[in-house]
Design an enzyme around this catalytic site. Structure first.
Site, PDB file in Angstrom:
ATOM      1  N   PHE A  68       0.643  -1.355  -0.148  1.00  0.00           N
ATOM      2  CA  PHE A  68       0.151   0.418  -0.433  1.00  0.00           C
ATOM      3  C   PHE A  68       0.835   1.454   0.063  1.00  0.00           C
ATOM      4  O   PHE A  68       1.645   1.338   0.145  1.00  0.00           O
ATOM      5  CB  PHE A  68      -0.864   0.375   1.325  1.00  0.00           C
ATOM      6  CG  PHE A  68      -1.858   1.438   0.830  1.00  0.00           C
ATOM      7  CD1 PHE A  68      -3.171   1.339  -0.083  1.00  0.00           C
ATOM      8  CD2 PHE A  68      -1.561   2.251   1.198  1.00  0.00           C
ATOM      9  CE1 PHE A  68      -3.782   2.167  -0.559  1.00  0.00           C
ATOM     10  CE2 PHE A  68      -2.184   3.422   1.249  1.00  0.00           C
ATOM     11  CZ  PHE A  68      -4.045   3.161   0.366  1.00  0.00           C
ATOM     12  N   LYS A  74     -11.303   4.576   8.128  1.00  0.00           N
ATOM     13  CA  LYS A  74     -12.327   3.786   7.365  1.00  0.00           C
ATOM     14  C   LYS A  74     -13.408   2.652   7.957  1.00  0.00           C
ATOM     15  O   LYS A  74     -14.235   3.458   8.182  1.00  0.00           O
ATOM     16  CB  LYS A  74     -11.342   2.472   6.375  1.00  0.00           C
ATOM     17  CG  LYS A  74     -10.381   3.238   5.035  1.00  0.00           C
ATOM     18  CD  LYS A  74      -9.490   4.236   5.822  1.00  0.00           C
ATOM     19  CE  LYS A  74      -8.517   4.502   3.901  1.00  0.00           C
ATOM     20  NZ  LYS A  74      -7.396   5.611   4.900  1.00  0.00           N
TER      21      LYS A  74
END
Ligand code: P70
Length: 461
Positions: free
Chosen positions: A128, A262
Site C-alpha cells: 500500500f 475507514k
C-alpha cells in the site's frame, strides 16, 4: 418471475440531515478537469456530484457519534475519551496497548521507525502506498508475497488477499529471518481490489513466523470488512459474529496500525496498537515528537470519542452487510453489462480493470488516470487511479514501476449515498465503456517526488 418472491433488505438507518450537492454542466466539468491537470485528486469537491474518490474519512457518522462529539474532554493530558477508546480497542481488537495517531500513516510512521533497521526486508500482501513509503523511509525494502492470483483481475479465488507462504519461506531463506522484523498483512487488500485473506492463511502465517521469530503487524484499516468475508466465505465461521472473528484475527498478530477513517466510521483518526511493552514504550515516546501527547496523538478528545463509538457500530452485522451489499450491487450491475471489473467484488470498492477496458492503450499513456478523468467528464462522478501513477518509481533505478493491475477505483463512503446515486454512477461508466475506442491517453507534465499520484498533472495526448 411471478412465483419468485423477492425479499430485499435495506440499510439499517434513515437519513436525518442532508448535504446538498452541486450539479454541473459538461462545460463546467471540462474547465474543472483542465484546471486539475486531469488528476481527480486536484478537483475541488464542490465540482464533484458523486464522490467515489475514497472511503477514507468520508463516512456519515451516526447520531450517537455526533452526540459523543459534545462529550469531548479536550484536556491536554489524560482525556477521558482516550480511556474510552483504549477500552474499546482492548475489547474488540484485543491488543494491550494503544497509541492514538492523527490517521493511519501516523501509525505506519511510528511502527516503521521502531521496528525497521536499514537493510531490512518487510514482506506484505501487496504494497500500500503510504505503508511502503514509510518502510522505505526507515531504510527497509518491501517485498510482495501475496498469492499470484491477486495480480490477476479475473481470477475468482475468494481469498485473493492471502499470503503465499512459499514466497515468504523463500525470502526467509534468501535474506535470513534476522533481516525481517515483521510481516505486514492488510485486511481486504486495497490495491488488489479489496480482497480478503482467510483465517486459515493467517494461522499458517502465524505458525511460520513463530518458527523464525518474526512478528506480524496487521494493517487493520479494513479488518472488519475482512471479517465479513471470513464469515460469509470461510467454512467454520458462519455462526460466529463479526466481533468474534475480528478478535480472533487480531489474536494471531502482534500489533496493528489503523486508519480509523475507514472501518471505524469517523472522519479523522487512527491508532497504533501493540502487545509488546518495549515497542509500546518507544511508540509512546516517539508519538510526542511527531503527533502529540500519547493520550491524544494529534486528535481532539471528541475525535477519540467518535472513534470509540464507531467501533461498536462497525462490528454490527446489519451495518457491514449493507455496506458491502452496496458495493456488490454496483459490481453486479457492471458485470451484467460486461464492463471489466476485478473479481470477486471487493469490500470497499469496485475496481475497473483498465487493461481490458482500454486494450489499445499502452500503460505509459496512463489508462487508469485517463479513465478516471473521462468518467468525471461524463457525469461528475469522481473516482481514483490505482495503477502506474500510484505505483511510483523504483527508488534504485528511477524507472516507473509497471504494476500488473491498472485499475480505477470506485470507492464507497459508508452510509452516504443511496441506491439512486449508485445507479447514476453505474450508467455513466457503462456509457463511457460504450465509447471506449474513441478515448485517447494522457502524458504526465508534472511529477512530485513522494506519492506522486496525489499532485501529478497531465495533458491530453
Ligand atoms: C484510501 C486511503 C489509506 C490507507 C489504506 C490502508 C490499507 C493505510 C492507509 C493510510 C487514503 C489514501 C492514501 C494513499 C493513497 C490514496 C488514498 N487509504 N492502509 O483512499 O491511512 O490515509 O489514514 O493515513 O487504505 O484508500 P491514512
Amino acid at each position: 418471475m411471478k412465483n419468485q418472491k423477492r425479499r430485499s433488505w435495506a440499510e439499517p438507518f434513515k437519513i436525518k440531515m442532508v448535504e446538498p450537492l452541486k450539479m454541473t454542466t459538461k462545460h463546467q466539468r471540462e474547465t474543472a478537469l483542465k484546471e486539475a491537470g486531469f488528476n481527480t485528486f486536484l478537483l475541488r469537491s464542490e465540482d464533484v456530484y458523486i464522490d467515489l474518490l475514497t472511503d477514507s474519512g468520508t463516512n456519515a457518522m451516526s447520531e450517537n457519534q455526533w452526540a459523543g462529539l459534545m462529550l469531548g474532554d479536550e484536556a491536554y493530558a489524560g482525556s477521558r475519551n482516550y480511556f474510552h477508546l483504549e477500552d474499546a480497542v482492548r475489547k474488540y481488537y484485543g491488543y494491550k496497548y494503544l497509541v492514538p495517531t492523527h490517521q493511519g500513516r501516523g501509525a505506519e510512521h511510528l511502527i516503521s521507525k521502531i521496528m525497521i533497521k536499514p537493510g531490512d526486508f518487510i514482506p506484505g500482501n501487496m504494497y500500500f502506498t503510504t505503508t511502503r513509503l514509510h518502510q522505505e523511509l526507515a531504510g527497509g525494502t518491501f517485498v510482495d508475497v501475496i498469492i499470484d492470483a491477486a495480480h490477476n483481475p479475473s481470477n475468482t479465488n475468494p481469498f485473493k488477499g492471502n499470503i503465499d507462504l512459499q514466497k515468504l519461506e523463500d525470502l526467509i531463506k534468501k535474506v535470513g529471518a534476522k533481516k525481517i522484523p515483521y510481516v505486514s498483512i492488510a485486511g481486504t487488500v486495497n490495491m488488489a481490489g479489496g480482497q480478503p485473506f482467510s483465517m486459515k492463511n493467517l494461522k499458517q502465517l502465524r505458525e511460520l513466523t513463530n518458527k523464525h521469530g518474526i512478528k506480524i503487524v496487521f494493517d487493520a484499516t479494513r479488518a472488519i470488512e475482512n471479517a465479513y468475508f471470513i464469515k460469509t466465505r470461510e467454512t467454520g465461521y458462519q455462526d460466529k459474529n463479526i466481533a468474534e472473528i475480528l478478535f480472533e484475527m487480531c489474536s494471531h498478530t502482534d500489533g496493528a496500525t489503523m486508519s480509523a477513517k475507514k472501518d471505524l466510521l469517523v472522519n479523522i483518526g487512527g491508532f497504533l496498537a501493540l502487545n509488546d511493552w518495549d515497542a509500546f514504550e518507544e511508540a509512546r515516546n516517539l508519538v510526542v515528537v511527531y503527533e502529540g501527547l500519547h493520550t491524544y496523538g494529534g486528535l481532539a478528545g471528541r475525535d477519540m470519542e467518535a472513534m470509540a463509538r464507531g467501533i461498536e457500530e462497525a462490528v454490527m452485522f446489519d451495518h457491514i452487510r449493507a455496506r458491502i451489499g452496496q458495493v456488490e450491487y454496483v459490481g453486479n450491475k457492471l458485470l451484467e453489462e460486461d464492463v471489466p471489473i476485478v473479481e470477486p467484488i471487493g469490500g470497499h470498492a469496485i475496481f475497473l480493470d483498465t487493461k481490458r477496458f482500454f486494450p489499445h492503450m499502452p500503460q505509459i499513456e496512463f489508462p487508469a488516470q485517463t479513465l478516471a478523468a473521462e468518467i468525471y467528464l461524463d457525469s461528475g462522478v469522481r473516482t481514483m487511479e490505482r495503477g502506474i501513477v500510484s505505483a511510483g518509481r523504483n527508488k534504485e533505478t528511477g524507472d516507473h514501476y509497471y504494476p500488473k493491475l491498472e485499475l480505477v477505483r470506485l470507492t464507497f463512503p459508508r452510509r452516504v449515498y443511496t441506491q439512486a446515486h449508485c445507479d447514476v454512477a453505474t450508467e455513466s461508466i457503462i456509457d463511457v465503456y460504450e465509447r471506449r475506442n474513441t478515448i485517447k491517453g494522457l502524458k504526465m507534465i508534472y511529477e512530485p517526488k513522494y506519492l506522486r499520484f496525489f499532485q501529478a498533472r497531465f495533458e491530453k495526448l
